[in-house]
Write an enzyme that holds these catalytic residues in place. Structure first.
Site, PDB file in Angstrom:
ATOM      1  N   GLU A 170      -1.541  11.818  28.550  1.00 52.41           N
ATOM      2  CA  GLU A 170      -0.918  11.598  27.237  1.00 52.41           C
ATOM      3  C   GLU A 170      -1.939  11.590  26.107  1.00 52.41           C
ATOM      4  O   GLU A 170      -2.467  10.533  25.757  1.00 52.41           O
ATOM      5  CB  GLU A 170      -0.156  10.257  27.233  1.00 52.41           C
ATOM      6  CG  GLU A 170       1.092  10.258  28.064  1.00 52.41           C
ATOM      7  CD  GLU A 170       1.874   8.936  27.976  1.00 52.41           C
ATOM      8  OE1 GLU A 170       1.392   7.978  27.335  1.00 52.41           O
ATOM      9  OE2 GLU A 170       2.968   8.876  28.560  1.00 52.41           O
ATOM     10  N   GLU A 258       6.322  11.955  33.668  1.00 53.29           N
ATOM     11  CA  GLU A 258       6.400  10.489  33.639  1.00 53.29           C
ATOM     12  C   GLU A 258       7.539  10.058  32.733  1.00 53.29           C
ATOM     13  O   GLU A 258       7.725  10.597  31.647  1.00 53.29           O
ATOM     14  CB  GLU A 258       5.074   9.913  33.108  1.00 53.29           C
ATOM     15  CG  GLU A 258       5.005   8.406  33.198  1.00 53.29           C
ATOM     16  CD  GLU A 258       3.797   7.829  32.487  1.00 53.29           C
ATOM     17  OE1 GLU A 258       2.653   8.160  32.854  1.00 53.29           O
ATOM     18  OE2 GLU A 258       4.008   7.048  31.536  1.00 53.29           O
TER      19      GLU A 258
HETATM   20  C1  IDC Z   1       1.092   1.169  31.624  1.00 55.30           C
HETATM   21  C2  IDC Z   1       1.397   0.302  32.816  1.00 55.30           C
HETATM   22  C3  IDC Z   1       0.800  -1.080  32.600  1.00 55.30           C
HETATM   23  C4  IDC Z   1      -0.673  -0.938  32.315  1.00 55.30           C
HETATM   24  C5  IDC Z   1      -0.906   0.006  31.141  1.00 55.30           C
HETATM   25  C6  IDC Z   1      -2.367   0.269  30.895  1.00 55.30           C
HETATM   26  O1  IDC Z   1       2.789   0.238  33.018  1.00 55.30           O
HETATM   27  O2  IDC Z   1       1.016  -1.882  33.738  1.00 55.30           O
HETATM   28  O3  IDC Z   1      -1.196  -2.206  32.023  1.00 55.30           O
HETATM   29  O4  IDC Z   1      -0.282   1.256  31.396  1.00 55.30           O
HETATM   30  O5  IDC Z   1      -2.588   0.894  29.679  1.00 55.30           O
HETATM   31  C7  IDC Z   1       2.630   5.496  29.399  1.00 55.30           C
HETATM   32  C8  IDC Z   1       1.378   5.705  30.179  1.00 55.30           C
HETATM   33  C9  IDC Z   1       1.273   4.720  31.308  1.00 55.30           C
HETATM   34  C10 IDC Z   1       1.750   3.345  30.879  1.00 55.30           C
HETATM   35  C11 IDC Z   1       3.242   3.457  30.592  1.00 55.30           C
HETATM   36  C12 IDC Z   1       3.894   2.148  30.191  1.00 55.30           C
HETATM   37  O6  IDC Z   1       1.245   7.035  30.659  1.00 55.30           O
HETATM   38  O7  IDC Z   1      -0.074   4.668  31.681  1.00 55.30           O
HETATM   39  O8  IDC Z   1       1.567   2.464  31.937  1.00 55.30           O
HETATM   40  N1  IDC Z   1       3.448   4.442  29.544  1.00 55.30           N
HETATM   41  O9  IDC Z   1       3.338   1.661  29.006  1.00 55.30           O
HETATM   42  N2  IDC Z   1       3.108   6.275  28.447  1.00 55.30           N
HETATM   43  C13 IDC Z   1       4.224   5.709  27.933  1.00 55.30           C
HETATM   44  C14 IDC Z   1       4.463   4.535  28.627  1.00 55.30           C
END
Ligand code: IDC
Length: 473
Positions: A170, A258
Site C-alpha cells: 500500500e 487485501e
Molecule cells: C494492521 C494490523 C494491525 C497492525 C498494523 C500495523 O491489522 O494489527 O498493528 O497493521 O501497522 C492495511 C494494511 C495492513 C493493516 C490493515 C488494518 O495493509 O497492514 O494491518 N490495513 O489497519 N491497509 C488498510 C487496513
C-alpha cells in the site's frame, strides 16, 4: 502419468472408501483444476482461458503471527473455508520488518515465506508473496532491498505455477502513481529476467485505492500484470465501489489482495451489509479477493477469536464475527441478513421492512404475471476456439401487492453452451439450457423489489449464439 502411479492412486481411493475415509485427498486441488494463471482481457484467467477468481486469506504480518504458516492451517483454509489462495504478508518496515530488522530476522522471514510457499504448493493452492510496505509509505524507500528480494524469489519460484508476486502492498503518504509506476517497472524488469510469466500485482496510491490512476497510465512492456485495490467495508463504501467499478469497466485487471469488513484501522465495528455489497460487485466482475487476516489478534479484522488458541482445524466457535462472515462468503452464502443482502436495492430494502412489518402481505411464486426478467449480454470475447459471453440477470417484482417467495428461470440458447462461471444463483447448465434458482438470500423478492447482480459466463463454439427464450418455470 506412469501406469504404476495410476495404480497406486486407484488403490488409495479404493482403500479410502473401504476404510470409510474421505475422498478429499483424491479430489483435485485448485492448482490441478486451474493450472498456471495469467492476465487476459483485463481478467485473471486460468490455464483453460476461463476467468478465475482468486479467493482466500492473508496472513497477518509474518513476524507477528508465524504460527499460522503451516500446511495444517492452510489445509483448513482450503478444505473447511473454501479458499484457493493464501497471501504471505511480509512487512518491510514494521515490527521486525524485512528492511528494518536484523540480518537474522531477514533469514527468519525468508524461511517463513519458503515454508508458506511449500505448504501452499503441497496443497495445490495459489500463494501471493506480499512485500508489505506500509509505514515506509513509498516503495522506493527500500527499492534496492526489494530488487534483491524479488530476484531471489524469482530464481527460487520461476517454475512454480502457483506463485504470485505482490510488489508493494500500500503506497501512501502522498506517494504518486508515477513514483509507484517507476518502482514497479524496475522490480517487474528484475523478476522477468528469471520468471517470465508469473502474475505480478502492483499496489496503487492511497493505500491501494487509486486504481483510477493506474487505469489512466497502466504499466507497459510486460504481460501478466495486475493492480491491487484494497477496502475495509466499515470505512469504504459506495463511492469507493464506483471508483473500482470505473477502473474495471476500463478493463484494468484488478485483484483485491487485501480487504476487511472492519474499519480501515483493522478494528472497530464490522459492517456485513457493506461487505456483502463489495463481494457482490467483485463477483460480478469476477475479481479476486483475499481477506485480512489469519490471526487471533484482539481486533475485529482478525478472523479468529482472540480466545482461540488452535492453529488449524478451527470450528465455527473459534471464528470471530469477521471469520464467520468470511467462511459463509467463501461458501457462496453472501447474506448478512435476509433483507440486507447486496442484491436487494435500496428502495426494495425499505419496502422490505414495510413488508415485514405488515402481516397482510401475501407471497406468491414468481411468474410472468407479477415479474419481469431482464437478461443482458454484457460482452463476448474469444479464447482459443470458443466464444465466452457474460450475461446479467435482473428479476423485477412488478407487484405492489405480493412478495415473491421463490423463483425459477429457464433460459434457452440457440446453440449448446458450457458453464464457465456463475454467481448469486444456483445454476444448472445442460445442452442449450441454463436453469437458475435462487441462493438463500435472493429467494424472496419484496413488493416492487428486484433481485440483481445475478450472472453467468458461458462458452460456445458459435459466435452468434443467441438466447431464444427466458421464462419462469
Ligand atoms: C494492521 C494490523 C494491525 C497492525 C498494523 C500495523 O491489522 O494489527 O498493528 O497493521 O501497522 C492495511 C494494511 C495492513 C493493516 C490493515 C488494518 O495493509 O497492514 O494491518 N490495513 O489497519 N491497509 C488498510 C487496513
Amino acid at each position: 502419468m506412469k501406469n504404476g502411479k495410476r495404480w497406486v492412486i486407484f488403490l488409495f481411493v479404493i482403500l479410502s472408501v473401504l476404510w470409510g475415509g474421505s475422498f478429499s485427498a483424491a479430489a483435485s486441488t485448485p492448482l490441478e483444476s486451474h493450472g498456471a494463471l495469467s492476465v487476459k482481457g483485463g481478467k485473471v484467467v486460468d490455464s483453460h482461458g476461463k476467468t478465475f477468481q482468486l479467493k482466500g486469506v492473508s496472513t497477518h504480518g509474518l513476524s507477528w503471527f508465524p504460527e499460522y504458516v503451516s500446511k495444517e492451517a492452510f489445509q483448513s483454509l482450503r478444505d473447511q473455508w473454501g479458499a484457493n489462495t493464501v497471501r504471505l504478508a511480509m512487512y518491510t518496515a514494521e515490527y521486525n520488518g524485512y528492511c528494518t530488522g536484523s540480518a537474522a530476522n531477514r533469514t527468519t522471514l525468508k524461511n517463513l515465506v519458503d515454508k508458506g510457499v511449500k505448504a501452499a504448493t503441497d496443497l495445490g493452492m495459489y500463494v501471493i508473496i506480499d512485500w508489505h510496505i506500509l509505514r515506509d509509505n513509498n516503495p522506493n524507500t527500500y527499492k534496492k532491498q526489494s530488487l534483491a528480494f524479488f530476484r531471489e524469489m524469482a530464481a527460487k519460484y520461476k517454475n512454480y505455477d502457483n506463485v504470485i508476486y505482490e510488489i508493494c502492498n500500500e503506497p501512501n503518504g502522498g506517494t504518486t502513481w508515477s513514483q509507484v509506476r517507476s518502482y514497479a517497472q524496475s522490480v517487474i524488469g528484475e523478476i522477468r529476467k528469471t520468471d517470465k510469466d508469473a502474475i505480478i500485482i502492483v499496489g496503487t496510491p492511497t493505500w491501494s485505492q487509486d486504481v483510477d490512476q493506474a487505469a489512466k497510465s497502466p504499466i507497459t512492456g510486460y504481460g501478466n500484470i495486475a493492480y491491487s485495490f484494497h477496502f475495509y467495508a466499515g470505512t469504504h463504501k459506495e463511492s469507493y465501489r464506483t471508483k473500482l467499478e470505473n477502473a474495471l469497466k476500463k478493463g484494468l485487471p484488478v485483484v483485491v489482495t487485501e480487504f476487511g469488513i472492519s474499519d480501515a484501522s483493522g478494528s472497530g465495528g464490522i459492517n456485513k451489509t457493506e461487505g456483502d455489497r463489495w463481494i457482490s460487485l467483485l463477483n460480478r466482475y469476477q475479481t479476486g479477493y483475499v481477506c485480512w487476516s489469519l490471526s487471533n489478534k484482539n481486533e475485529s479484522s482478525a478472523l479468529l477469536k482472540s480466545s482461540c488458541k488452535k492453529r488449524s482445524g478451527w470450528g465455527s466457535s473459534d471464528l470471530s464475527d469477521s471469520g464467520k462472515w468470511l467462511v459463509n462468503t467463501l461458501k457462496g452464502k453472501l447474506a448478512s441478513g435476509t433483507q440486507s443482502g447486496s442484491t436487494v436495492s435500496q428502495s426494495s430494502q425499505t419496502t422490505g421492512q414495510t413488508a415485514a412489518a405488515s402481516t397482510k402481505v401475501k407471497s406468491v411464486k414468481a411468474s410472468k404475471k407479477y415479474c419481469s426478467i431482464s437478461l443482458k449480454r454484457e460482452k463476448t470475447w474469444k479464447s482459443g476456439k470458443k466464444y465466452y459471453s457474460l450475461y446479467r440477470l435482473v428479476i423485477t417484482n412488478k407487484s405492489s401487492k405480493y412478495n415473491i417467495s421463490d423463483w425459477k428461470i429457464q433460459i434457452r440458447f440457440k446453440n449448446s453452451i458450457k458453464k464457465s462461471s456463475s454467481w448469486n444463483g444456483k445454476m444448472k447448465f445442460s445442452g442449450k439450457t441454463v436453469t437458475i434458482t435462487p441462493v438463500s438470500w435472493n429467494k424472496t423478492i419484496v413488493r416492487k423489489g428486484k433481485a440483481k447482480d445475478i450472472g453467468f459466463i458461458v462458452s460456445s463454439y458459435s459466435k452468434s449464439n443467441k438466447i431464444s427464450s427466458a421464462v419462469f418455470k
